[in-house]
Design an enzyme around this catalytic site. Structure first.
Site, PDB file in Angstrom:
ATOM      1  N   ASP A   1       1.516   2.105  -4.356  1.00 22.96           N
ATOM      2  CA  ASP A   1       0.643   1.935  -3.215  1.00 22.96           C
ATOM      3  C   ASP A   1       0.848   2.910  -2.151  1.00 22.96           C
ATOM      4  O   ASP A   1       0.110   3.335  -1.513  1.00 22.96           O
ATOM      5  CB  ASP A   1       0.377   0.531  -2.888  1.00 22.96           C
ATOM      6  CG  ASP A   1      -0.551   0.264  -1.535  1.00 22.96           C
ATOM      7  OD1 ASP A   1      -1.847   0.614  -1.772  1.00 22.96           O
ATOM      8  OD2 ASP A   1       0.075  -0.113  -0.397  1.00 22.96           O
TER       9      ASP A   1
ATOM     10  N   HIS B   1      -5.070   9.678   3.080  1.00 22.63           N
ATOM     11  CA  HIS B   1      -5.595   9.680   4.547  1.00 22.63           C
ATOM     12  C   HIS B   1      -4.192   9.992   5.501  1.00 22.63           C
ATOM     13  O   HIS B   1      -4.432  10.362   6.798  1.00 22.63           O
ATOM     14  CB  HIS B   1      -6.234   8.218   4.876  1.00 22.63           C
ATOM     15  CG  HIS B   1      -5.183   7.118   5.259  1.00 22.63           C
ATOM     16  ND1 HIS B   1      -4.769   6.518   4.110  1.00 22.63           N
ATOM     17  CD2 HIS B   1      -4.685   6.661   6.254  1.00 22.63           C
ATOM     18  CE1 HIS B   1      -3.916   5.425   4.423  1.00 22.63           C
ATOM     19  NE2 HIS B   1      -3.867   5.550   5.810  1.00 22.63           N
TER      20      HIS B   1
ATOM     21  N   HIS C   1       1.401   8.541  -0.230  1.00 23.99           N
ATOM     22  CA  HIS C   1       1.702   9.033   1.309  1.00 23.99           C
ATOM     23  C   HIS C   1       2.952   9.451   1.560  1.00 23.99           C
ATOM     24  O   HIS C   1       3.339  10.457   2.224  1.00 23.99           O
ATOM     25  CB  HIS C   1       1.486   7.640   2.053  1.00 23.99           C
ATOM     26  CG  HIS C   1      -0.139   6.783   1.886  1.00 23.99           C
ATOM     27  ND1 HIS C   1      -1.099   7.635   1.576  1.00 23.99           N
ATOM     28  CD2 HIS C   1      -0.493   5.775   1.841  1.00 23.99           C
ATOM     29  CE1 HIS C   1      -2.122   7.038   1.428  1.00 23.99           C
ATOM     30  NE2 HIS C   1      -1.732   5.739   1.674  1.00 23.99           N
TER      31      HIS C   1
ATOM     32  N   LYS D   1      -3.727  12.358   9.381  1.00 22.94           N
ATOM     33  CA  LYS D   1      -3.323  11.974  10.823  1.00 22.94           C
ATOM     34  C   LYS D   1      -2.792  13.034  11.382  1.00 22.94           C
ATOM     35  O   LYS D   1      -2.353  14.187  10.893  1.00 22.94           O
ATOM     36  CB  LYS D   1      -2.008  11.093  10.402  1.00 22.94           C
ATOM     37  CG  LYS D   1      -2.249   9.624   9.837  1.00 22.94           C
ATOM     38  CD  LYS D   1      -1.080   8.623   9.530  1.00 22.94           C
ATOM     39  CE  LYS D   1      -1.597   7.531   8.787  1.00 22.94           C
ATOM     40  NZ  LYS D   1      -2.176   6.546   9.611  1.00 22.94           N
TER      41      LYS D   1
ATOM     42  N   ARG E   1     -25.583  -1.478  -4.685  1.00 23.03           N
ATOM     43  CA  ARG E   1     -26.403  -2.191  -5.594  1.00 23.03           C
ATOM     44  C   ARG E   1     -27.330  -3.182  -4.877  1.00 23.03           C
ATOM     45  O   ARG E   1     -28.524  -3.218  -5.365  1.00 23.03           O
ATOM     46  CB  ARG E   1     -25.299  -3.210  -6.459  1.00 23.03           C
ATOM     47  CG  ARG E   1     -25.718  -3.680  -7.697  1.00 23.03           C
ATOM     48  CD  ARG E   1     -25.053  -4.610  -8.402  1.00 23.03           C
ATOM     49  NE  ARG E   1     -23.838  -4.019  -9.044  1.00 23.03           N
ATOM     50  CZ  ARG E   1     -24.184  -3.688 -10.532  1.00 23.03           C
ATOM     51  NH1 ARG E   1     -25.319  -4.205 -11.080  1.00 23.03           N
ATOM     52  NH2 ARG E   1     -23.260  -3.253 -11.146  1.00 23.03           N
TER      53      ARG E   1
ATOM     54  N   LYS F   1      -8.096   6.970  -2.878  1.00 24.45           N
ATOM     55  CA  LYS F   1      -7.004   6.297  -3.944  1.00 24.45           C
ATOM     56  C   LYS F   1      -7.454   4.861  -4.195  1.00 24.45           C
ATOM     57  O   LYS F   1      -8.128   4.194  -3.573  1.00 24.45           O
ATOM     58  CB  LYS F   1      -5.719   6.267  -3.092  1.00 24.45           C
ATOM     59  CG  LYS F   1      -5.728   5.542  -1.900  1.00 24.45           C
ATOM     60  CD  LYS F   1      -4.259   5.257  -1.320  1.00 24.45           C
ATOM     61  CE  LYS F   1      -3.546   4.174  -1.916  1.00 24.45           C
ATOM     62  NZ  LYS F   1      -2.849   3.315  -1.317  1.00 24.45           N
TER      63      LYS F   1
ATOM     64  N   LYS G   1       6.345  -3.681   3.649  1.00 23.69           N
ATOM     65  CA  LYS G   1       5.129  -4.739   4.443  1.00 23.69           C
ATOM     66  C   LYS G   1       5.950  -6.024   5.200  1.00 23.69           C
ATOM     67  O   LYS G   1       7.095  -6.189   4.879  1.00 23.69           O
ATOM     68  CB  LYS G   1       4.171  -5.131   3.763  1.00 23.69           C
ATOM     69  CG  LYS G   1       3.278  -3.885   3.072  1.00 23.69           C
ATOM     70  CD  LYS G   1       1.992  -4.600   2.685  1.00 23.69           C
ATOM     71  CE  LYS G   1       1.048  -3.555   2.033  1.00 23.69           C
ATOM     72  NZ  LYS G   1       0.497  -2.654   3.035  1.00 23.69           N
TER      73      LYS G   1
HETATM   74  C1  BG6 Z   1      -3.089   2.491   2.299  1.00 26.02           C
HETATM   75  C2  BG6 Z   1      -2.361   1.315   1.750  1.00 26.02           C
HETATM   76  O1  BG6 Z   1      -3.392   3.603   1.442  1.00 26.02           O
HETATM   77  O2  BG6 Z   1      -2.342   2.681   3.432  1.00 26.02           O
HETATM   78  C3  BG6 Z   1      -2.038   0.039   2.365  1.00 26.02           C
HETATM   79  O3  BG6 Z   1      -2.998   1.020   0.350  1.00 26.02           O
HETATM   80  C4  BG6 Z   1      -1.481   0.416   3.805  1.00 26.02           C
HETATM   81  O4  BG6 Z   1      -1.381  -0.902   1.614  1.00 26.02           O
HETATM   82  C5  BG6 Z   1      -2.072   1.774   4.317  1.00 26.02           C
HETATM   83  O5  BG6 Z   1      -1.223  -0.830   4.528  1.00 26.02           O
HETATM   84  C6  BG6 Z   1      -1.393   2.234   5.526  1.00 26.02           C
HETATM   85  O6  BG6 Z   1      -2.062   3.166   6.198  1.00 26.02           O
HETATM   86  P1  BG6 Z   1      -1.833   3.223   7.979  1.00 26.02           P
HETATM   87  O7  BG6 Z   1      -2.898   4.357   8.219  1.00 26.02           O
HETATM   88  O8  BG6 Z   1      -2.194   1.770   8.588  1.00 26.02           O
HETATM   89  O9  BG6 Z   1      -0.524   3.551   7.830  1.00 26.02           O
END
Ligand code: BG6
Length: 484
Positions: free
Chosen positions: A235, A178, A240, A182, A51, A148, A331
């Site tokens: 999340d 993502h 993942h 990896k 923007r 996401k 976490k």
């Molecule tokens: C993200 C989550 O998709 O992946 C985060 O939203 C998380 O909360 C992260 O910390 C972890 O990714 P990585 O690559 O650091 O394991």
């Protein structure tokens, strides 16, 4: 080592949200690395859109600062950086209005690969898709990339899918997880399907159980309001951990090709059985001296969202009948460690004078840090003193095994962006896969809400709440140690 990198064609990559957090942390530094690796051919351009009113020079300054802050050692290559920044352009745009779209239409070229990265909130996916179509900026060969969270439940995911499908075919939509980018996650497929050793044992006749752990030491950082509305189940688990589960459990696809792989992953998700309330533990980290609690971090003193989940689930098919899969993520845990452990069954008969239940073959796939694979095998304890047995790892740490020949591991994002340009969807989630994952996750979350389960507190730097340990102990098993 002879490079076998598949070349890419010239492209225009348009990043909506081009000045945002993800662009600065991952996309721009990642593209610079690909540029240095010779993967941005002459004529490839990156066009930032946001923007803010700004010219190309302003965007280049942002990119320069982002690379200085988040890039790796390559950021000291001043000449390379200047050449990369030359490829950058900027268009101020109002993604829900009309301003800027004509300028973007004039800039994007018709004779190169066109990719549009939606690095914006999901509610903007629909409006952007619509305008790209309306202004004829995208065509049937263009690609869109979305991030996401892809929905927060089945319904919202279906709505997002429908909003995108109104203007783009499934073959044009690249949904990023993502974790699929990896290195070791892809190695999981190479190990399973590139070796004769494992596949014959990959079933309930030989495997006792599988553990998937994604432990983080970080808290929720500056993302408190998003995270508190999501929790670890949405999340991390729905996407993942689910993807890791799919890759470990899927049937061999006929070919390593996008739809063949994704068909098999989808079958795994659809075969997942509902999670019994006894089989899931939610946790929330407590405060420690000098370190705020989860509730402080998210500034919600009454929050019941979980920063930790551990669960046991089962896949209802022939291969996996009777094999529990234990998943956990959290976490502020004791170490940053992501690992998949395939724990094989104990021997049916032993010739040794030892309790063989103590000796197991375990194939451990370390995603991060220290990427690698090890296979725990039982050998003779060296030296005189009789026939005693010892478990040792056959360790394949990639950094050591590949030595100087290994290319520095590309970040997941840069790998995935290049796959978008190449038009390879193998490492992206298909719409039906995402919906199936939500269809499994929704009742878990709804069940918890109905029962009013509160998360168990756990100490920062621990392995999670005690009940998570019990989840294993009651089955006569134990979690692998979380080691960084
Ligand atoms: C993200 C989550 O998709 O992946 C985060 O939203 C998380 O909360 C992260 O910390 C972890 O990714 P990585 O690559 O650091 O394991």
């Amino acid at each position: 080592m002879v490079s076998r990198v598949i070349p890419v064609k010239p492209f225009d990559l348009v990043i909506f949200g081009g000045t945002g957090d993800l662009a600065r942390r991952k996309i721009l530094p990642g593209l610079f690395r690909r540029f240095r690796a010779g993967q941005m051919p002459a004529g490839a351009r990156v066009i930032g859109c946001a923007r803010t009113a700004m010219d190309d020079a302003g965007f280049r300054d942002i990119a320069r600062a982002a690379i200085a802050e988040f890039g790796g050692p390559e950021r000291s290559d001043a000449a390379g950086l200047a050449a990369f920044l030359d490829r950058l352009a900027y268009v101020p745009i109002d993604v829900t209005g009309e301003d800027g779209w004509r300028d973007l239409a004039a800039l994007v070229r018709a004779d190169v690969v066109r990719a549009f990265y939606f690095s914006v909130a999901p509610r903007l996916f629909g409006p952007i898709a619509e305008r790209l179509h309306l202004h004829a900026i995208a065509d049937d060969d263009s690609r869109i990339v979305v991030e996401k969270p892809f929905g927060r439940d089945l319904r919202s995911a279906q709505e997002l899918n429908a909003a995108l499908a109104a203007h783009f075919g499934e073959g044009q939509i690249y949904r990023i997880d993502h974790y699929l980018g990896k290195e070791t996650v892809q190695n999981l497929m190479a190990v399973r399907f590139g070796n004769v050793l494992f596949e014959p044992l990959w079933n309930n006749h030989y495997i006792d159980h599988i553990q998937i752990t994604v432990a983080e030491t970080v808290g929720v950082g500056g993302r408190g309001s998003y995270y508190d509305g999501a929790g670890a189940m949405r999340d991390m688990v729905q996407n993942h951990l689910m993807q890791l589960l799919c890759l470990i459990a899927m049937e061999p696809p006929a070919r390593f090709e996008a739809d063949a792989v994704r068909d098999e992953k989808l079958k795994v998700i659809r075969a997942l059985q509902p999670v019994d309330p006894q089989d899931i533990v939610f946790g929330q980290y407590s405060g420690a001296p000098g370190s705020p609690s989860y509730r402080d971090d998210v500034e919600n003193p009454a929050s019941t969202s979980e920063s930790f989940v551990a669960l046991r689930c089962r896949i209802g098919n022939w291969r996996w009948a009777g094999v529990p899969f234990y998943l956990r993520t959290g976490k502020k845990m004791k170490a940053r460690s992501s690992e998949i452990a395939v724990v094989f069954q104990k021997l049916g008969h032993t010739i040794f004078d030892e309790d063989m239940a103590r000796h197991r073959n375990i194939l451990s796939i370390r995603l991060q840090p220290n990427e690698g694979i090890d296979l725990q095998v039982t050998i003779k304890d060296p030296g005189p003193g009789g026939m005693r047995l010892l478990d040792v790892p056959l360790d394949l740490t990639f950094a050591e095994a590949l030595g100087d020949q290994g290319e520095p591991a590309a970040d997941a994002y840069e790998r995935l962006i290049m796959d978008v340009i190449r038009g390879d969807q193998t490492l992206f989630m298909r719409g039906d896969e995402v919906e199936a994952a939500w269809a499994w996750t929704d009742p878990v979350i709804a069940g918890r809400e109905e029962r009013g389960d509160r998360p168990q507190p756990y100490d920062q730097g621990s392995a999670g709440p005690d009940d998570a340990l019990m989840l294993m102990h009651r089955d006569g098993r134990r979690w692998r140690d979380i080691k960084g």
